[in-house]
Design an enzyme around this catalytic site. Sequence first.
Site, PDB file in Angstrom:
ATOM      1  N   ASP A  67      38.873  35.495  34.484  1.00  0.00           N
ATOM      2  CA  ASP A  67      40.292  35.334  34.147  1.00  0.00           C
ATOM      3  C   ASP A  67      40.531  34.683  32.783  1.00  0.00           C
ATOM      4  O   ASP A  67      41.642  34.278  32.476  1.00  0.00           O
ATOM      5  CB  ASP A  67      41.091  34.654  35.278  1.00  0.00           C
ATOM      6  CG  ASP A  67      40.350  33.520  35.917  1.00  0.00           C
ATOM      7  OD1 ASP A  67      39.506  32.939  35.223  1.00  0.00           O
ATOM      8  OD2 ASP A  67      40.630  33.212  37.092  1.00  0.00           O
TER       9      ASP A  67
ATOM     10  N   LYS B  97      47.324  29.730  35.303  1.00  0.00           N
ATOM     11  CA  LYS B  97      47.804  31.009  35.859  1.00  0.00           C
ATOM     12  C   LYS B  97      48.026  30.874  37.350  1.00  0.00           C
ATOM     13  O   LYS B  97      47.394  30.045  38.022  1.00  0.00           O
ATOM     14  CB  LYS B  97      46.824  32.152  35.585  1.00  0.00           C
ATOM     15  CG  LYS B  97      45.429  32.056  36.234  1.00  0.00           C
ATOM     16  CD  LYS B  97      45.326  32.562  37.655  1.00  0.00           C
ATOM     17  CE  LYS B  97      43.944  32.349  38.259  1.00  0.00           C
ATOM     18  NZ  LYS B  97      43.901  32.304  39.707  1.00  0.00           N
TER      19      LYS B  97
HETATM   20  O1  C5P Z   1      34.149  35.401  36.601  1.00  0.00           O
HETATM   21  P1  C5P Z   1      34.024  33.981  37.028  1.00  0.00           P
HETATM   22  O2  C5P Z   1      32.787  33.321  36.453  1.00  0.00           O
HETATM   23  O3  C5P Z   1      35.247  33.170  36.786  1.00  0.00           O
HETATM   24  O4  C5P Z   1      33.813  34.007  38.588  1.00  0.00           O
HETATM   25  C1  C5P Z   1      33.400  32.872  39.305  1.00  0.00           C
HETATM   26  C2  C5P Z   1      32.867  33.329  40.649  1.00  0.00           C
HETATM   27  O5  C5P Z   1      33.937  33.842  41.461  1.00  0.00           O
HETATM   28  C3  C5P Z   1      31.866  34.465  40.579  1.00  0.00           C
HETATM   29  O6  C5P Z   1      30.563  33.979  40.401  1.00  0.00           O
HETATM   30  C4  C5P Z   1      32.040  35.116  41.924  1.00  0.00           C
HETATM   31  O7  C5P Z   1      31.371  34.380  42.923  1.00  0.00           O
HETATM   32  C5  C5P Z   1      33.517  34.978  42.192  1.00  0.00           C
HETATM   33  N1  C5P Z   1      34.310  36.145  41.761  1.00  0.00           N
HETATM   34  C6  C5P Z   1      34.204  37.325  42.493  1.00  0.00           C
HETATM   35  N2  C5P Z   1      34.944  38.410  42.113  1.00  0.00           N
HETATM   36  C7  C5P Z   1      35.790  38.348  41.067  1.00  0.00           C
HETATM   37  C8  C5P Z   1      35.906  37.148  40.317  1.00  0.00           C
HETATM   38  C9  C5P Z   1      35.155  36.062  40.708  1.00  0.00           C
HETATM   39  O8  C5P Z   1      33.437  37.400  43.448  1.00  0.00           O
HETATM   40  N3  C5P Z   1      36.513  39.415  40.730  1.00  0.00           N
END
Ligand code: C5P
Length: 308
Positions: free
Chosen positions: A147, A17
Amino acid sequence: MVPVSALPELTVRAPAKINLHLGVGCPRPDGYHPLVTVYQAIGLYDDVWVAGHSSWEVDVRLASYIRDTEIPRPGDNLVDKAAELLAAHHGCQRLGSVMIDKAIPVAGGMAGGSADAAAALVALDRLWDLRTPDNVLLALAARLGSDIPFALVGGTALGTGRGEQVEQVSDQGTWWWVVVPAEEGLSTPEVYRHFDLLFPDAPADPAPAYGVLTALASGDPARLAAAMHNDLEAAALDLRPDLSDLIAEGEEIGALRGMVSGSGPSCVFLCASGDHAREVAAGLTDRGCPVILVANGPVAGAHVVELT
Ligand code: C5P
């Protein structure tokens, strides 16, 4: 129990993406940042092959431009976690042999790990004959990562919440992208932390995506180029100042717009057509970029490409 030899073998393909718009607000009480984002799935894919097996094993093959030091340890990647969550949800055993063919840059801001998790959910659901309803698969995906739901649906979509709530939007174009992966990845949490440092007064409500949504509906690359927006770009560029030169060079060569992809460090360049993208790619190669990829979007989310 179905004998292992009677199970199908299948390959699911899931796309990278890019974020055409990434509006980021100040952190929520749970630490995540509220987002208003427009995702586009582009034709750069990881493939996940699965087959029946008497234990659980995961192997990875890498495209030549991906360094193996960047891959999470066995047992600790999103495919293992996706399999565990799906098996636990249905109360079945996590058994199977998995091969991940990676072509999406790792830790590049292009959701490669999320693509693998989405592909694994679709592939294992089929392998284990679970017939999980789409809404349940999307909910499991959201638990695994912000995502991953988008990697399931693909196309072009508006993402809200922490990025996990997705709805398709009108997109009248076939958009051509030159993608330049960086030699070394960036950690997404680190980029978000740096965003918080640089923008301690970020608003609670992220910047809306009207400009990009209107441009997508028009199908006009010049309009999309003018509207693209990434609130994480300043943080990524501050951590990797050399990316500013790369973006300037790509635009000098003639790309309509260059931008950091998501949290970076991959950079994407919007071009007017396939031929134009190949010209920009050649120009960047001449200027010494070792790896340049060309892809178009939007493309489908995780889907079965081979079933035997
Ligand atoms: O959701 P995911 O595990 O992919 O996110 C990885 C990291 O990216 C989270 O632990 C956070 O630190 C950051 N993140 C965030 N806000 C979001 C998505 C991700 O702070 N909306």
